[in-house]
Design an enzyme around this catalytic site. Structure first.
Site, PDB file in Angstrom:
ATOM      1  CG  ASP A 168      35.959  14.491  -9.574  1.00  0.00           C
ATOM      2  OD1 ASP A 168      36.003  15.689  -9.941  1.00  0.00           O
ATOM      3  OD2 ASP A 168      36.917  13.709  -9.715  1.00  0.00           O
TER       4      ASP A 168
ATOM      5  CD  GLU B 163      41.145  17.878 -10.554  1.00  0.00           C
ATOM      6  OE1 GLU B 163      42.204  18.515 -10.508  1.00  0.00           O
ATOM      7  OE2 GLU B 163      40.807  17.079  -9.633  1.00  0.00           O
TER       8      GLU B 163
END
EC number: 3.4.11.-
Length: 408
Positions: free
Chosen positions: A82, A174
């Site tokens: 991400d 994350e």
């Protein structure tokens, strides 16, 4: 393909996939682009000869590059899929510009400039190629530069170095609490130690992270029509503001540095009846971390007394712990990293990272995981930039670590 060309090509390919995480989603992954990137990486891993490639329902991808040195310890690399949501566009449009000492125009149409006076660190890269976005988004070197490094590494191991088994993991989300790393089954990642490549400038090494927690505080007021509100109305928005006022204004991210901890009052949603406040708690020191959590509880109790017809509820959730304790239990990962950088002539800049990484989660699960540089600057900013020579040096460190691990 030359190393530089492969790194840049991979980065552009991965950056083209919109994979911004969504903190409002309860799904894992929180956005469909992360699943698309995971599928691409799984296909590429198989194509370059990795074994046991697995992509699960949560877009967690794992695999192993089998070694040619059977006695070598198995090591691993982990990166996240991400990019962060800071209110900018989720679509990244990278470009390579040559820095010749002048301000860089990164978006002529929107008149967005990367100015030397505001970012003097770029002066270290005079005459070099710099990867930047177009100023409407983050660049996403955090963490797609790491993905590019790891994938380039995996494709070159057999040709360039002897190595043991090298495991790899790519995980989602994350940026919104290490959700992917927390969900990952570490039996799919059976290495002795591992590395995240998730910090910034050339030479940075992270051996400490914050202890981190999030706190949701809910203020329940009493609604009333303003014409008859006196003595009756309890405004939950003002309750939340009152709560925040009990904390030192200097113990916030914008007023702290180095090893200072902080509170970050981050999101506030309110109506006539209820207000919901999100607070993040950060501290390197365990005792200080616990004191901060106790302070939240104490202020909540004071608020209950102050607003007897209202109510205050809170829930504190630990997010991750300081990685330093786990690294101290097995020093091989750090020793190899330092030796690799020394042999490559890269000066190390050991920092206590004012944040956290997936490595903090893995370390807590028993896999010591220090963090080293991508080469990028200004993570989470429209002015994020990645000097290509620093990008190459990150790959060199990863290759050298694999080589040294095979000879220990």
């Amino acid at each position: 393909m030359r190393v530089r060309e492969e790194l840049v090509s991979r980065f552009f390919r991965y950056a083209a996939i919109e994979s911004q995480s969504n903190g409002r989603s309860q799904s894992l992954p929180s956005s469909p682009g992360q699943a698309a990137l995971a599928a691409l990486l799984a296909d590429e891993m198989r194509a370059i000869g990795l074994e046991d490639v697995c992509i699960d329902a949560h877009a967690i991808v794992t695999g192993v590059k089998r070694g040619n040195r059977p006695a070598a310890p198995p090591i691993g690399f982990i990166a996240h899929l991400d990019t962060v949501d800071v209110g900018l566009s989720p679509f990244v449009r990278p470009q390579v510009l040559r820095f010749e000492g002048e301000d860089l125009c990164i978006n002529r149409q929107e008149d967005i400039w990367l100015r030397v006076a505001e970012h003097p660190e770029i002066l270290d890269w005079l005459g070099e190629d710099i990867i930047v976005g177009d100023g409407t988004s983050v660049l996403g070197a955090d963490n797609k530069a790491a993905i590019a490094v790891i994938m380039t590494l995996l494709g070159r191991l057999d040709h360039e170095v002897g190595h043991g088994d090298v495991f790899v993991a790519f995980v989602p989300d994350e940026e919104i609490g290490m959700r992917g790393a927390k969900a990952m089954d570490v039996s799919r990642f059976p290495c002795d130690f591992a590395y995240t490549i998730d910090c910034c400038e050339l030479g940075e090494v992270v051996l400490e992270t914050f202890n981190a927690a999030s706190c949701e505080i809910v203020f329940t007021g009493v609604s009333a029509h303003p014409m008859s509100a006196k003595g009756m109305l309890v405004n939950p928005l003002l309750m939340a503001m009152d709560f925040i006022s009990h904390f030192d204004r200097k113990e916030t991210p914008e007023c702290t540095e180095g090893r200072d901890g902080f509170y970050w009052f981050k999101d506030l949603i309110a109506n006539d009846s209820v207000a919901s406040l999100t607070a993040l708690i950060r501290d390197f020191d365990t005792d200080g971390f616990n004191r901060r959590k106790h302070r939240i509880a104490a202020v909540a109790e004071q608020m209950r007394s102050r607003y007897p017809t209202g109510n205050v509820r809170y829930q504190i959730t630990d997010t991750y712990r300081n990685v330093s304790t786990s690294l101290a239990r097995d020093e091989r990962a750090v020793a190899l990293l330092f030796k690799a950088m020394e042999e490559l002539g890269i000066g190390k800049k050991v920092i206590a990272m004012r944040g956290g990484t997936d490595g903090a989660v893995l370390s807590a699960k028993g896999i010591p995981t220090p963090n080293f540089f991508t080469g990028a600057y200004n993570f989470h900013s429209r002015y994020e930039f990645l000097p290509v020579p620093a990008f190459e040096r990150s790959l060199e460190v990863a290759l050298k670590v694999c080589q040294l691990a095979a000879t220990e």
